[in-house]
Enzyme design. Structure first.
Site, mmCIF file in Angstrom:
data_model
loop_
_atom_site.group_PDB
_atom_site.id
_atom_site.type_symbol
_atom_site.label_atom_id
_atom_site.label_comp_id
_atom_site.label_asym_id
_atom_site.label_seq_id
_atom_site.Cartn_x
_atom_site.Cartn_y
_atom_site.Cartn_z
ATOM 1 N N ASP A 93 0.819 -1.212 0.000
ATOM 2 C CA ASP A 93 0.000 0.000 0.000
ATOM 3 C C ASP A 93 0.856 1.266 0.000
ATOM 4 O O ASP A 93 1.453 1.613 1.018
ATOM 5 C CB ASP A 93 -0.908 -0.040 1.235
ATOM 6 C CG ASP A 93 -1.812 1.168 1.354
ATOM 7 O OD1 ASP A 93 -1.994 1.881 0.345
ATOM 8 O OD2 ASP A 93 -2.344 1.395 2.454
ATOM 9 N N ASP A 276 -1.909 5.761 -5.403
ATOM 10 C CA ASP A 276 -2.090 4.863 -4.260
ATOM 11 C C ASP A 276 -2.434 3.446 -4.706
ATOM 12 O O ASP A 276 -3.537 3.186 -5.180
ATOM 13 C CB ASP A 276 -3.197 5.423 -3.360
ATOM 14 C CG ASP A 276 -3.384 4.619 -2.083
ATOM 15 O OD1 ASP A 276 -2.633 3.660 -1.869
ATOM 16 O OD2 ASP A 276 -4.293 4.964 -1.304
#
Length: 387
Positions: A93, A276
């Site tokens: 992440d 992201d």
């Protein structure tokens, strides 16, 4: 002779790229739909992409990432922790900075249905008195911090701090297809000032370059990779275009505009965007996203998904993101998500009040189209059309 030397250097650069395969699985949302639980889940858990990025200034030692925002995550990799190694499935992440996994300290049902790290089974584990807490929905994941050997692909880090969960209430993790999260953002947003995994890799000389890159395949199961310490040019076409990071917390950049058919539809005076890997969809201001959904003919169903006729894909226009003077078109085949005979929009609205104005999140919908290099050494992102 010079050509031989150049070829040798190129071959060497390829050898030192540490590649970690990612597997594409059914998301938590899809698991809940199959079990007939999504509507009940959404009554008590409201996914809001904005909560992932902006509460951190309020809490010095407590991370407040909303874990409902991993509802649509589909790409997962395997790491190991401890001696002998214990394997875990994690989200890589770039929108967070901590590493944490479930542990045997946790007795909740969510933990029981996932792999749990047992510190007593690791001869190299070192405990601390520090705590970690991540809030979500109606409760929070609480845990402690410890140190141990963490292996990511071929990289073995013998002194990595990570979180061991003690409580994981609610449905958020009960049916989640992952065990934990490995954050790849900057250390400035790390909870409890824990050193992120990639920072530790670089500090300990485990990678040859202070960068990593991501390739997300459109293949249903295989082909996706996170590459630590280098770039493999076989995963993109053309050349990399470099974009300065505007905020060294998230992988945040300045975007020039968003347009359809040559007409600017959002971000008219430039805006901020966060790249992201931990966000599956492409997210923007609610008003702008609503206009796009109407334009492409998407409408909400009972589950809150923006559905669209699959037959319309070929006639829909590109959405063009202009970044640092370069246009990055996103075709309908990228922003419309097709599964069997069902098609849904890969766009999601959010409202964020920031001093920089409107904010966009360029998640997996964008990254599947554009190979992305996260260059910490120069605080920049590299983008090129993915193969």
């Amino acid at each position: 002779m010079k050509w031989l030397l150049l070829l040798g250097l190129l071959a060497l650069s390829e050898c030192i790229v540490h590649k970690v395969p990612l597997v594409r699985k059914k998301s938590l949302r899809k698991n809940l739909i199959e079990k007939g639980l999504l509507q009940d889940y959404l009554k008590t858990h409201t996914p809001n992409p904005a909560t992932k990025y902006f509460p951190k200034e309020t809490f010095a030692t407590v991370s407040t990432e909303s874990l409902e925002n991993y509802l649509d995550a589909e790409y997962f990799g395997t790491i190991s922790i401890g001696t002998p190694p214990q394997d875990f499935t994690v989200i890589f992440d770039t929108g967070s900075s901590n590493l944490w996994v479930p542990s045997t300290y946790c007795s909740s049902l969510a933990c029981a249905l996932h792999k749990r790290f047992n510190p007593e089974d690791s001869s190299t584990y070192q405990g601390t008195s520090e705590t970690l807490s991540i809030t979500y929905g109606t409760g929070s994941m609480t845990g402690i911090l410890g140190y141990d050997t963490v292996k990511v692909g071929s990289i073995e880090d013998t002194n990595q701090i990570f979180g061991l969960s003690k409580t994981e209430p609610g449905l958020t993790f009960l049916f989640a297809p992952f065990d934990g999260i490995l954050g790849l953002a900057y250390p400035s947003i790390s909870s409890s000032d824990a050193t992120p995994v990639f920072d530790n890799m670089w500090n300990e000389g485990l990678v040859s370059q202070d960068l990593f890159s991501v390739y997300l395949s459109s293949d249903d199961e295989k082909g996706s990779l996170v590459m630590f310490g280098g770039i493999d040019s076989s995963y993109y076409t053309g050349s990399l275009n470099w974009v300065p990071v505007s905020y060294e917390g998230y992988w945040q950049i300045t975007m020039d505009s968003v347009s359809i058919n040559g007409e600017t539809i959002a971000c008219a005076d430039s805006c901020q965007a966060i790249v992201d890997t931990g966000t599956s969809l492409l997210t923007g201001p609610t008003s702008a996203i609503s206009n796009i959904q109407s334009y492409i003919g998407a409408s909400k169903n009972l589950l809150g998904e923006n559905v669209i006729s699959c037959s319309a894909i070929d006639s829909l226009p590109d959405i063009v993101f202009t970044i640092n003077g370069i246009q990055y078109p996103l075709p309908a085949s990228a922003y419309i998500l097709k599964e069997d005979d069902d098609c849904t929009s890969g766009l999601e609205g959010m409202n964020v009040d920031t001093y920089t104005g409107e904010l966009w999140i360029l998640g997996d919908v964008f990254i599947r189209q554009y190979f992305t290099v996260f260059d910490r050494a120069n605080n920049q992102l590299g983008l090129a059309a993915a193969v």
